[in-house]
Design an enzyme around this catalytic site. Structure first.
Site, PDB file in Angstrom:
ATOM      1  N   GLU A 119       0.811  -1.204   0.000  1.00 26.68           N
ATOM      2  CA  GLU A 119       0.000   0.000   0.000  1.00 26.68           C
ATOM      3  C   GLU A 119       0.856   1.271   0.000  1.00 26.68           C
ATOM      4  O   GLU A 119       1.947   1.304   0.574  1.00 26.68           O
ATOM      5  CB  GLU A 119      -0.944  -0.006   1.199  1.00 26.68           C
TER       6      GLU A 119
ATOM      7  N   CYS B 151       3.451   8.504   1.468  1.00 28.30           N
ATOM      8  CA  CYS B 151       3.946   7.514   2.433  1.00 28.30           C
ATOM      9  C   CYS B 151       4.131   6.199   1.673  1.00 28.30           C
ATOM     10  O   CYS B 151       3.161   5.643   1.164  1.00 28.30           O
ATOM     11  CB  CYS B 151       2.898   7.398   3.537  1.00 28.30           C
TER      12      CYS B 151
ATOM     13  N   CYS C 261       6.462  -7.205   7.134  1.00 29.39           N
ATOM     14  CA  CYS C 261       7.566  -6.696   7.947  1.00 29.39           C
ATOM     15  C   CYS C 261       7.945  -7.773   8.958  1.00 29.39           C
ATOM     16  O   CYS C 261       7.074  -8.466   9.487  1.00 29.39           O
ATOM     17  CB  CYS C 261       7.145  -5.426   8.683  1.00 29.39           C
TER      18      CYS C 261
ATOM     19  N   CYS D  82       6.462  -5.456  15.553  1.00 27.35           N
ATOM     20  CA  CYS D  82       6.075  -4.514  16.615  1.00 27.35           C
ATOM     21  C   CYS D  82       4.643  -4.854  17.037  1.00 27.35           C
ATOM     22  O   CYS D  82       3.769  -5.098  16.202  1.00 27.35           O
ATOM     23  CB  CYS D  82       6.171  -3.072  16.116  1.00 27.35           C
TER      24      CYS D  82
ATOM     25  N   CYS E  27       1.340  -3.042  15.470  1.00 27.60           N
ATOM     26  CA  CYS E  27       1.354  -2.652  14.057  1.00 27.60           C
ATOM     27  C   CYS E  27       0.690  -3.705  13.176  1.00 27.60           C
ATOM     28  O   CYS E  27       1.010  -4.890  13.267  1.00 27.60           O
ATOM     29  CB  CYS E  27       2.797  -2.425  13.610  1.00 27.60           C
TER      30      CYS E  27
ATOM     31  N   CYS F  62      -1.477   5.553  10.112  1.00 27.15           N
ATOM     32  CA  CYS F  62      -0.243   4.903  10.584  1.00 27.15           C
ATOM     33  C   CYS F  62      -0.533   3.529  11.156  1.00 27.15           C
ATOM     34  O   CYS F  62      -1.395   3.388  12.024  1.00 27.15           O
ATOM     35  CB  CYS F  62       0.365   5.680  11.743  1.00 27.15           C
TER      36      CYS F  62
HETATM   37  N1  SAH Z   1       9.214   0.291  10.168  1.00 26.26           N
HETATM   38  C1  SAH Z   1       9.281   1.702  10.224  1.00 26.26           C
HETATM   39  C2  SAH Z   1       8.264   2.443   9.358  1.00 26.26           C
HETATM   40  C3  SAH Z   1       6.849   1.938   9.315  1.00 26.26           C
HETATM   41  S1  SAH Z   1       5.641   2.398  10.477  1.00 26.26           S
HETATM   42  C4  SAH Z   1       9.197   2.185  11.655  1.00 26.26           C
HETATM   43  O1  SAH Z   1       9.013   1.369  12.536  1.00 26.26           O
HETATM   44  O2  SAH Z   1       9.401   3.368  11.904  1.00 26.26           O
HETATM   45  C5  SAH Z   1       5.443   4.122  10.559  1.00 26.26           C
HETATM   46  C6  SAH Z   1       5.042   4.578  11.961  1.00 26.26           C
HETATM   47  O3  SAH Z   1       3.711   4.134  12.339  1.00 26.26           O
HETATM   48  C7  SAH Z   1       5.975   3.997  13.021  1.00 26.26           C
HETATM   49  O4  SAH Z   1       6.295   4.955  13.987  1.00 26.26           O
HETATM   50  C8  SAH Z   1       5.114   2.933  13.636  1.00 26.26           C
HETATM   51  O5  SAH Z   1       5.565   2.556  14.895  1.00 26.26           O
HETATM   52  C9  SAH Z   1       3.761   3.603  13.649  1.00 26.26           C
HETATM   53  N2  SAH Z   1       2.674   2.657  13.870  1.00 26.26           N
HETATM   54  C10 SAH Z   1       2.654   1.338  13.633  1.00 26.26           C
HETATM   55  N3  SAH Z   1       1.478   0.799  13.982  1.00 26.26           N
HETATM   56  C11 SAH Z   1       0.697   1.804  14.436  1.00 26.26           C
HETATM   57  C12 SAH Z   1      -0.644   1.886  14.887  1.00 26.26           C
HETATM   58  N4  SAH Z   1      -1.446   0.820  14.924  1.00 26.26           N
HETATM   59  N5  SAH Z   1      -1.115   3.089  15.271  1.00 26.26           N
HETATM   60  C13 SAH Z   1      -0.330   4.196  15.183  1.00 26.26           C
HETATM   61  N6  SAH Z   1       0.940   4.182  14.737  1.00 26.26           N
HETATM   62  C14 SAH Z   1       1.458   3.000  14.367  1.00 26.26           C
END
Ligand code: SAH
Length: 378
Positions: A108, A121, A128, A132, A135, A350
């Site tokens: 996406e 973005c 991934c 995390c 996410c 995000c």
């Molecule tokens: N892998 C990279 C970039 C992808 S995520 C990173 O970790 O930075 C982009 C941002 O969205 C990151 O800060 C991530 O932690 C945040 N993010 C991921 N899941 C989220 C969620 N469910 N709600 C809000 N932010 C989230």
């Protein structure tokens, strides 16, 4: 030979190989490619102008190349874009593309228009591996790295469909961990800031990382664009659970790398992303711990209210908790902002980007994956 680029110094006989991908190919390699065709180096500039300034990917439409050269080029190279499976537009104007990257995988890309800028973005991986806890992409697991062509193709495609000047910023905050796909991400970053391609300022291209420290150090030397770091917790105990790569590169090591990185960038400031999870990392005491880590440093904090997705086990912090957390940071002198969710009606906010990740390797980030990530040098 990789199909998306000749590796530096490689003067391969391109005529004998599979088709080369022109999108994302480093400028120097494009020059080499034309040399192999007995053409002048300026041909590379012409092609880059078509691809990145006019958004034209049909080689036959590149009319300042002779018909014979176009034909010759098409025999050995391609500039194909990923197929668009779905386009969606949010009530707030945010746009999302679902792109087919083959073998059933889809990624996406999101465009977020604001009053004085437009941010694209982009995704760097199908899925991934970093896992995390909060996410959606992490929940999907990991399938593969995107090629440079697939990463930059997202920009070409969006630029073609939007107003010419709409994209003012590009952020690597879509699916995937860009620094775990460094080899393919770096050429894209370089083209984004190259005047012959997109010519964006380094401040307007942001790599967002969960903390792949060795590659962060490489990026400082290779192309020091703006940096966002997904911190999300003020202590190692908690961060180990939320952002498992922390077990390999803990907070102190990550922050050391960040402060070194900040010395080399124009803004001299790193953005720390902090997703606010109800009852997990959103107390005033935790805000104070965060202040201790960042106070007096070249840092600003971007608080992200958690965006829910199906199967997510967390809840977003209450508005009052968000406000108090923000106030605690601000009263201590830190610069802190709260990110307004955009496009959540089309699951474009995000952490909501899930695309379609099949045949995934459902890897919890233990030392095995961490070693792979750390060792993926360019
Ligand atoms: N892998 C990279 C970039 C992808 S995520 C990173 O970790 O930075 C982009 C941002 O969205 C990151 O800060 C991530 O932690 C945040 N993010 C991921 N899941 C989220 C969620 N469910 N709600 C809000 N932010 C989230």
């Amino acid at each position: 030979m990789p199909t998306d680029a000749l590796t530096p110094g490689q003067r391969a006989d391109v005529k004998d190989s599979a088709k080369l991908g022109l999108l994302g190919m480093p400028a120097a390699n494009l020059v080499e490619l034309f040399e192999t065709l007995d053409e002048k180096p300026y041909r590379a500039r012409q092609v880059m102008k078509w691809l990145y300034q006019r958004h034209v990917t049909d080689l036959d439409a590149m009319t300042d190349l002779s018909a014979a050269l176009r034909k010759q080029l098409a025999e050995i190279a391609t500039a194909e874009l990923p197929e668009v499976l779905k386009r969606e537009t949010s009530t707030d104007g945010t746009r999302k593309w679902l792109l087919n990257v083959g073998a059933g995988q889809a990624i996406e890309t999101v465009f977020i228009p604001e009053a004085n800028r437009g941010t694209l973005c982009i995704s760097s991986q199908a899925g991934c591996a970093l896992d995390c806890a909060f996410c959606a992409t992490g929940h999907q697991g990991f399938n593969r790295n995107l090629s440079s062509a697939e990463i930059l193709g997202q920009v070409v495609l969006a630029a073609r469909e939007l107003d010419t000047t709409a994209i003012t910023n590009v952020v690597f905050m879509g699916m995937g961990e860009p620094l775990a796909n460094y080899k393919n991400v770096l050429p894209v970053v370089r083209l984004l800031v190259d005047d012959q391609a997109y010519g964006l300022s380094r401040r307007r291209v942001t790599i967002s990382t969960a903390g792949v420290v060795p590659r962060l150090n490489d990026l400082a030397n290779d192309c020091n664009v703006a940096l966002a770091v997904s911190l999300h917790a003020p202590t190692d105990d908690l961060r180990d659970k939320l952002v498992p790569i922390n077990k390999v590169h803990p907070i102190a090591e990550l922050l050391d790398a960040c402060w070194r990185y900040a010395e080399g960038i124009a803004s001299r400031q790193i953005t720390f992303e902090y997703v606010l999870l109800d009852g997990v990392n959103d107390s005033v005491a935790q805000a104070k711990q965060l202040v201790k880590l960042l106070k007096g440093r070249p840092a600003k904090v971007n608080l992200i209210p958690f965006n829910a997705f199906p199967e997510s086990e967390f809840r977003c912090s209450a508005p009052r908790a968000i406000e108090e957390f923000w106030r605690t940071l601000r009263d201590s002198g830190l610069i802190a902002t709260i990110r307004r969710p955009r496009g959540d009606d089309i699951a474009a906010a995000c952490g909501q980007l899930a695309g379609r990740v099949l045949d995934r390797q459902r890897v919890r980030l233990g030392s095995r994956v961490a070693r792979t990530v750390g060792a993926s040098s360019p």
